[in-house]
Design a protein around this motif. Structure first.
Motif, mmCIF file in Angstrom:
data_model
loop_
_atom_site.group_PDB
_atom_site.id
_atom_site.type_symbol
_atom_site.label_atom_id
_atom_site.label_comp_id
_atom_site.label_asym_id
_atom_site.label_seq_id
_atom_site.Cartn_x
_atom_site.Cartn_y
_atom_site.Cartn_z
ATOM 1 N N TYR A 2 0.514 -1.489 0.014
ATOM 2 C CA TYR A 2 -0.106 0.297 0.211
ATOM 3 C C TYR A 2 0.983 1.113 0.091
ATOM 4 O O TYR A 2 0.703 2.239 -0.758
ATOM 5 N N LEU A 3 1.844 1.188 0.979
ATOM 6 C CA LEU A 3 2.986 2.338 0.641
ATOM 7 C C LEU A 3 3.140 2.942 -0.439
ATOM 8 O O LEU A 3 3.445 3.526 -1.321
ATOM 9 N N LYS A 6 0.523 3.733 -2.948
ATOM 10 C CA LYS A 6 0.727 5.045 -1.909
ATOM 11 C C LYS A 6 1.854 6.337 -3.453
ATOM 12 O O LYS A 6 1.878 7.777 -3.602
ATOM 13 N N THR A 7 2.963 5.727 -2.679
ATOM 14 C CA THR A 7 4.355 6.673 -3.889
ATOM 15 C C THR A 7 4.413 6.536 -5.031
ATOM 16 O O THR A 7 4.796 7.857 -5.012
ATOM 17 N N THR A 10 2.142 9.387 -6.107
ATOM 18 C CA THR A 10 2.027 10.522 -5.834
ATOM 19 C C THR A 10 3.612 11.104 -6.583
ATOM 20 O O THR A 10 2.923 12.185 -7.132
ATOM 21 N N THR A 37 -1.688 17.309 -3.683
ATOM 22 C CA THR A 37 -0.955 16.565 -3.094
ATOM 23 C C THR A 37 -2.155 16.610 -1.916
ATOM 24 O O THR A 37 -2.223 15.569 -1.083
ATOM 25 N N LEU A 40 -4.202 14.143 -2.315
ATOM 26 C CA LEU A 40 -4.288 12.438 -1.618
ATOM 27 C C LEU A 40 -3.619 12.561 -0.363
ATOM 28 O O LEU A 40 -4.069 11.633 0.705
ATOM 29 N N ALA A 41 -3.488 13.447 0.156
ATOM 30 C CA ALA A 41 -3.155 13.037 1.488
ATOM 31 C C ALA A 41 -4.329 12.550 2.269
ATOM 32 O O ALA A 41 -4.555 12.212 3.723
ATOM 33 N N TRP A 44 -5.605 9.420 2.081
ATOM 34 C CA TRP A 44 -4.366 8.515 2.071
ATOM 35 C C TRP A 44 -4.334 8.176 3.646
ATOM 36 O O TRP A 44 -4.609 6.967 4.568
ATOM 37 N N ASN A 47 -8.393 6.645 4.261
ATOM 38 C CA ASN A 47 -7.443 5.432 4.181
ATOM 39 C C ASN A 47 -7.193 4.829 5.773
ATOM 40 O O ASN A 47 -7.901 3.471 5.497
ATOM 41 N N ASP A 48 -6.613 4.977 5.851
ATOM 42 C CA ASP A 48 -5.288 4.893 7.164
ATOM 43 C C ASP A 48 -6.064 4.520 8.312
ATOM 44 O O ASP A 48 -5.677 4.012 9.442
#
Length: 115
Positions: A2-3, A6-7, A10, A37, A40-41, A44, A47-48
Motif C-alpha cells: 500500500y505504501l 501511495k508513493t 504521488t 497533494t 491525496l494526503a 491516504w 484510508n489509513d
C-alpha cells in the motif's frame, strides 16, 4: 504494498505536473496550484485511519499554512529576475519562507488561532 502504491501515485502526479510545465507553463501552473497533494494526503489519511477529525484538522492547518507559503512564490521569481542562479535562489527563497512560517505561526498564536 500500500505504501508503494501511495508513493507511485504521488510521484506520477508530481512528475506529470513537471512535464506539463515544460511544455505549457500555464497548464503546469494550474495543475501545480491545485490541491492535488492535499487531496491525496486526505485520501491516504482517511484510508489509513478512518478519522474524520484528523482529516478536518489537516485541512484546517493546510488552509492557514497556504498564506505564508505564498511568500516563496513571490521571492523565487524575484531573485531569478534580478539575476540569481537557480539553486541559490531556490535555497534562499526556501530559507526566507521558513522564517516567514516561524513568524506567521507565532502571529496566529497571538490571535488565538490553533494550528
Amino acid at each position: 504494498m500500500y505504501l508503494v502504491l501511495k508513493t507511485l501515485i504521488t510521484a506520477i502526479l508530481v512528475v506529470g505536473i513537471a512535464e506539463a510545465g515544460k511544455r505549457f507553463s500555464m497548464i503546469g501552473g494550474i495543475l501545480a496550484s491545485l490541491p492535488l497533494t492535499s487531496v491525496l494526503a486526505f485520501i491516504w489519511l482517511y484510508n489509513d485511519t478512518k478519522d474524520i477529525k484528523a482529516v478536518t484538522d489537516l485541512s484546517y492547518t493546510i488552509f492557514w499554512m497556504v498564506i505564508p507559503s505564498l511568500f516563496f512564490f513571490l521571492c523565487l521569481p524575484f531573485l531569478l529576475k534580478i539575476g540569481w542562479k537557480f539553486y541559490p535562489a531556490l535555497i534562499t527563497s526556501s530559507a526566507l519562507m521558513a522564517g516567514v512560517y516561524f513568524v506567521y505561526v507565532q502571529g496566529v498564536k497571538y490571535f488565538g488561532i490553533k494550528l
